[in-house]
Design a protein around this motif. Structure first.
Motif, PDB file in Angstrom:
ATOM      1  N   GLU A  90       0.833  -1.192   0.000  1.00 58.06           N
ATOM      2  CA  GLU A  90       0.000   0.000   0.000  1.00 58.06           C
ATOM      3  C   GLU A  90       0.876   1.253   0.000  1.00 58.06           C
ATOM      4  O   GLU A  90       2.028   1.226   0.442  1.00 58.06           O
ATOM      5  CB  GLU A  90      -0.927   0.021   1.216  1.00 58.06           C
ATOM      6  N   ARG A 249      -6.922  -4.626  -7.977  1.00 54.82           N
ATOM      7  CA  ARG A 249      -6.080  -4.768  -6.795  1.00 54.82           C
ATOM      8  C   ARG A 249      -6.699  -5.718  -5.783  1.00 54.82           C
ATOM      9  O   ARG A 249      -6.010  -6.436  -5.065  1.00 54.82           O
ATOM     10  CB  ARG A 249      -5.855  -3.401  -6.122  1.00 54.82           C
ATOM     11  N   VAL A 250      -8.053  -5.674  -5.702  1.00 51.72           N
ATOM     12  CA  VAL A 250      -8.781  -6.547  -4.783  1.00 51.72           C
ATOM     13  C   VAL A 250      -9.765  -7.369  -5.604  1.00 51.72           C
ATOM     14  O   VAL A 250     -10.497  -6.830  -6.441  1.00 51.72           O
ATOM     15  CB  VAL A 250      -9.517  -5.738  -3.697  1.00 51.72           C
ATOM     16  N   ARG A 256      -6.847  -9.962  -1.550  1.00 49.15           N
ATOM     17  CA  ARG A 256      -5.895  -9.149  -2.309  1.00 49.15           C
ATOM     18  C   ARG A 256      -5.359  -9.927  -3.511  1.00 49.15           C
ATOM     19  O   ARG A 256      -4.925 -11.067  -3.370  1.00 49.15           O
ATOM     20  CB  ARG A 256      -4.729  -8.724  -1.422  1.00 49.15           C
TER      21      ARG A 256
END
Length: 552
Positions: A90, A249-250, A256
């Motif tokens: 992140e 991204r998810v 994830r």
């Protein structure tokens, strides 16, 4: 006097009275700009004026300018792992960055124009995008890519149906969560790799199809900006050739996806925006468009980001001009205010001319994008060629224009506190992003060879000013000879695209700008009646008319 009896200072003596310094450039409406407003009216977008002025007042406010400064001073920070050792990949941003993002997404600068059926929606968005760029360009990278992803994603209707309503949202909803649970999404792209750069066909990232219809990617991308965005269009080698894939991204189940951020780039400018090197390893992806047609699929995204490069460079030039104009209006030297001294008037007028030509071209391209969306094939063809032309020239001119504007402030402009160094560091970016100068020049040659409709649309556009100025007519005839594809065309490509850009800008100004502006442009840019630096417009130029159109 003894050594111990030192003379006393006099605290009432004043040595630091501040005089002959301009006041802060704050508390104004950045949309109070004749060139911008005339462009909107020309495109029939008067309905956007109230919103534009609202944004303009925010952009000109001290509060928003503080956000811009803070977002660049407190740069994004990569967090690869949490405190327990779990991989999180992140990027953390300063709150000022999030304030900027909230304003720009809320103003519809991301994907909202694609959901707005009003004629001129893309022109309205372009004008607001320019204002936001004048405030702080770095945060607009994720905004621009979100705008550009929509037409490319439509190559796969099922994916577009799922994600487009959230990509066109006006809600900034940061944080990595399952896309379906968010109120708005942001998108990015991953094209280049370290071994290929602009030669994306040399990419080595691989894609393997799975039994459930998804794909798995493995590879390393070299320059992927805004890694905290929700979705990315990525190029990878499938069995059928280079293909385009959607990488979230998810994943839909909330887990994830593998998106390992190896590092953030330590860039010249654009410091508020995070640019990364992500690694894919069994990363889940969905095919967008046909297998083996990755470049054809993602080119729609590239076209729109190139449009934003034009708008961004036009805005960066205008921001620097605004700072220079403000300074010379308030600073005196050698017995007169700088703006009243002949040589400075020449410099500022020349910069103003460059800025007006760039802004006018940018808004014309946005109008073409709007009409192309409505099915106008001639405008679509014009956009294909003219975007490469505008991207090359406007982005090339920005660094020189910003450097000249900085010089107008002298040493004050070299001081970081003035904001001019940030504008200067930002200036080369758009010339690199989405293809450097050579890439766009060669793209013009490809369009000439493969898309004759684009050439005809371009000819029609510049020919619309026929008879309006003899110097423009002569330049247009000369350009016709340059557009012939000979064996040495690649060698001449920069000369050709530069001339095409100047003729296009000249045609637009002859038709739409005041006569004094068009005359000065044709004399200096087309007939060559100027030197190599800014501030060399010929005697007889109507400087007062040009200076009357200055921003701020």
């Amino acid at each position: 006097m003894s050594a111990t009896a030192a003379p006393r200072s006099h605290p009432t003596a004043v040595t630091h009275d501040v005089s002959n310094q301009p006041p802060p450039l704050a508390g104004h409406d950045a949309a109070d700009d004749a060139v911008l407003l005339e462009g909107l009216r020309r495109e029939g977008v008067q309905w956007h004026l109230e919103d534009l002025h609202r944004l303009g007042r925010l952009v000109g406010s001290e509060e928003a300018q503080t956000w811009a400064e803070q977002a660049n001073r407190h740069e994004p920070e990569l967090r690869t792992h949490d405190r327990y050792g779990h991989r999180i990949d992140e990027v953390e941003f300063h709150p000022a960055y999030h304030r900027l993002m909230d304003v720009s997404v809320g103003a519809g600068l991301a994907g909202a124009a694609w959901a707005d059926e009003r004629p001129g929606a893309h022109v309205a968005r372009a004008a607001s995008f320019m204002l936001a760029t004048m405030l702080e360009p770095g945060h607009l990278c994720p905004v621009s890519m979100t705008y550009a992803v929509v037409p490319a994603l439509r190559h796969s209707p099922d994916l577009a149906k799922t994600y487009e309503p959230l990509l066109t949202s006006r809600v900034y909803d940061p944080g990595l969560r399952a896309p379906a649970g968010k109120r708005g999404l942001l998108a990015g792209m991953g094209m280049t790799e370290k071994q290929g750069g602009s030669d994306v066909r040399a990419n080595s990232t691989t894609a393997t199809e799975q039994a459930d219809g998804t794909w798995r990617l493995r590879g390393h991308k070299w320059f992927t900006s805004a890694p905290m965005n929700d979705l990315f269009l990525v190029l990878a080698q499938a069995p059928g050739g280079l293909s385009c894939f959607l990488v979230p991204r998810v994943l839909p189940d909330g887990s994830r996806n593998t998106f390992r951020i190896q590092r953030l780039k330590d860039k010249l400018g654009n410091r508020s925006n995070a640019s990364s090197e992500p690694e894919f390893d069994d990363t889940v992806a969905w095919l967008v468009g046909a297998e083996g047609k990755g470049v054809r699929t993602i080119i729609d995204m590239v076209t729109m980001t190139r449009l934003d490069c034009v708008l961004g460079s036009a805005a960066g030039t205008r921001a620097a001009l605004a700072q220079a104009t403000h300074h010379v209006r308030h600073r005196a030297a050698f017995g007169a205010t700088l703006i009243d001294q002949p040589l400075m008037r020449n410099v500022i007028a020349d910069l103003s001319l460059e800025s007006e030509a760039a802004t006018t071209l940018g808004l014309r391209l946005a109008g073409a994008a709007d009409r192309a969306r409505s099915g106008d094939e001639a405008e679509r063809a014009f956009l294909r060629l003219a975007t490469a032309v505008g991207k090359y020239w406007v982005c090339k001119r920005q660094p020189a224009a910003v450097a000249e504007a900085l010089e107008c402030l002298g040493g004050n402009g070299y001081d970081e506190a003035s904001g001019m160094p940030r504008l200067y560091r930002e200036a080369p970016l758009n010339g690199i992003w989405e293809g450097s100068g050579n890439v766009n020049a060669l793209d013009l040659l490809r369009a000439l060879a493969r898309e004759p409709a684009s050439l005809e649309a371009f000819r029609a556009e510049v020919g619309a000013a026929s008879g309006g100025d003899r110097r423009l007519d002569a330049a247009r005839r000369e350009l016709e000879g340059e557009l012939v594809l000979t064996d040495d065309a690649p060698l001449r490509a920069r000369r050709v695209i530069e001339r095409a850009a100047l003729v296009l800008q000249g045609s637009l100004l002859v038709r739409h700008a005041p006569p004094a502006v068009a005359d000065a442009f044709c004399a200096s840019r087309l007939a060559g009646d100027r030197g190599l630096a800014f501030g060399t417009l010929p005697a007889g130029t109507d400087f007062a008319a040009l200076l009357d159109r200055l921003p701020v």
